[in-house]
Scaffold this motif. Structure first.
Motif, short mmCIF file in Angstrom:
data_model
loop_
_atom_site.label_atom_id
_atom_site.label_comp_id
_atom_site.label_asym_id
_atom_site.label_seq_id
_atom_site.Cartn_x
_atom_site.Cartn_y
_atom_site.Cartn_z
N THR A 1 1.53 1.80 3.91
CA THR A 1 0.31 2.22 4.60
C THR A 1 -0.61 1.06 4.97
O THR A 1 -1.47 1.20 5.84
CB THR A 1 -0.48 3.22 3.73
OG1 THR A 1 -0.86 2.58 2.50
CG2 THR A 1 0.37 4.44 3.40
N ARG B 1 5.74 5.02 2.29
CA ARG B 1 5.31 4.39 3.54
C ARG B 1 4.44 3.19 3.21
O ARG B 1 3.63 3.24 2.28
CB ARG B 1 4.52 5.37 4.40
CG ARG B 1 5.30 6.59 4.86
CD ARG B 1 4.43 7.53 5.66
NE ARG B 1 3.28 8.00 4.89
CZ ARG B 1 2.36 8.84 5.35
NH1 ARG B 1 2.44 9.28 6.59
NH2 ARG B 1 1.35 9.22 4.59
N GLY C 1 0.83 -1.20 0.00
CA GLY C 1 0.00 0.00 0.00
C GLY C 1 0.86 1.25 0.00
O GLY C 1 0.52 2.26 0.63
N GLN C 2 1.99 1.18 -0.70
CA GLN C 2 2.97 2.26 -0.67
C GLN C 2 2.40 3.57 -1.17
O GLN C 2 1.74 3.62 -2.20
CB GLN C 2 4.17 1.86 -1.52
CG GLN C 2 5.33 2.83 -1.49
CD GLN C 2 6.57 2.25 -2.15
OE1 GLN C 2 7.18 1.32 -1.65
NE2 GLN C 2 6.93 2.79 -3.30
N ASP C 3 2.63 4.65 -0.41
CA ASP C 3 2.15 5.96 -0.81
C ASP C 3 3.29 6.80 -1.37
O ASP C 3 4.40 6.30 -1.58
CB ASP C 3 1.46 6.68 0.36
CG ASP C 3 2.42 7.03 1.50
OD1 ASP C 3 3.65 6.87 1.34
OD2 ASP C 3 1.93 7.48 2.56
N GLN C 4 3.03 8.08 -1.64
CA GLN C 4 4.04 8.94 -2.27
C GLN C 4 5.25 9.18 -1.38
O GLN C 4 6.30 9.61 -1.85
CB GLN C 4 3.41 10.29 -2.64
CG GLN C 4 2.86 11.06 -1.45
CD GLN C 4 2.23 12.38 -1.86
OE1 GLN C 4 2.76 13.10 -2.70
NE2 GLN C 4 1.08 12.70 -1.28
N TYR C 5 5.11 8.89 -0.10
CA TYR C 5 6.23 9.06 0.83
C TYR C 5 6.93 7.72 1.11
O TYR C 5 7.73 7.63 2.03
CB TYR C 5 5.74 9.67 2.13
CG TYR C 5 5.09 11.02 1.94
CD1 TYR C 5 5.85 12.15 1.63
CD2 TYR C 5 3.70 11.16 2.02
CE1 TYR C 5 5.25 13.39 1.43
CE2 TYR C 5 3.09 12.40 1.82
CZ TYR C 5 3.87 13.50 1.53
OH TYR C 5 3.27 14.72 1.32
#
Length: 260
Positions: A81, A79, A73-77
């Motif tokens: 998630t 992370r 669930g990787q986000d733009q940072y």
């Protein structure tokens, strides 16, 4: 291989003790130099990539990129998630489980066995163990910084030092620079007092100092100008400015607080 894995276990234990008694507020404490990350994100990140490694070693995933896209669930940072719902203690428990599984798998591997990692770029089991040890220490520095503590460095930092030297060509490549033939000498003093060195001892371009300082620079957590490193020669200065132990895009060094 056994030495690296023993170092890996020792570093895991050290970081485990660092976060074991954190309060809920401390788990949420932001990391000073990692945008939008807190201490819990750091441990999630470490645990997730240990988890990914177990899947890749077992042949249950094709490569790190495709596995991460589906499972984190990787986000733009950057992370993971998907695991944000876990409490700090739950994250720590998960990490203990997956890191034990990973170490057991690596103990059963021949050091030269190939493990899929980046798409089309497998690495040896020994290199994977070294890379996981380096990344663990790098993110532990973020946690030490967030807690206002001085990072602990042991002689097992040699895995990070080796990667700083081995990955030098890649550091030039990701910064769109041509790597010259200029000889460089790297001489570092380990916490035990022993000397770790690479390169041509008679080179006019050289970097000398503590292994701790160079390791912090090579994981992009400190600017070399803010350390006590002796960096002599134009090419040595450039190397110190772009050194990076991990794959991916070129990360900028922290802004120097002093110029020299």
């Amino acid at each position: 291989m056994k030495t690296i894995l023993n170092d890996f276990i020792a570093e895991q234990s050290l970081v485990d003790a660092l976060v074991n008694d954190l309060t809920d507020e401390q788990w949420q404490r932001p990391l000073p130099d990692v945008e939008m990350w807190n201490i819990k994100d750091a441990i999630i990140h470490i645990a997730f990539f240990d988890y990914a490694a177990t899947k890749l070693i077992a042949g249950e995933a094709e490569d790190l990129v495709s596995f991460s896209e589906v499972e984190s669930g990787q986000d733009q940072y950057v992370r993971a998630t998907k695991f944000h719902h876990l409490t700090g203690p739950e994250v720590l428990s998960w990490w203990r489980e997956v890191r034990t599984r990973l170490v057991n798998q690596l103990y059963d591997k021949n050091p030269k066995d190939r493990v899929p990692w980046a798409p089309g770029l497998p690495m040896s089991a020994k290199s994977l163990a070294s890379a996981r040890l380096m990344e663990l220490w790098a993110h532990s520095v973020d946690i030490y910084d967030a807690l206002g503590l001085d990072p602990i460095v042991k002689d097992r930092i040699t895995s990070t030092l080796f990667l700083s030297w081995q990955a030098r060509p890649n550091a030039y490549r990701i910064n769109n620079l041509e790597m010259p033939d200029t000889p460089i000498y790297l001489e570092l003093k380990l916490p035990s007092g022993e000397i770790w060195a690479k390169g041509d001892q008679g080179a006019e371009n050289y970097i000398k100092g503590s292994a701790k300082d160079w390791a912090l620079v090579s994981i992009r957590r400190r600017n070399w100008m803010d350390t006590e490193l002796e960096v002599v020669g134009e090419e040595a200065r450039r190397y110190a400015s772009i050194v990076q132990t991990y794959a991916g895009w070129a990360d900028p060094a922290p802004k120097a607080k002093r110029q020299r």
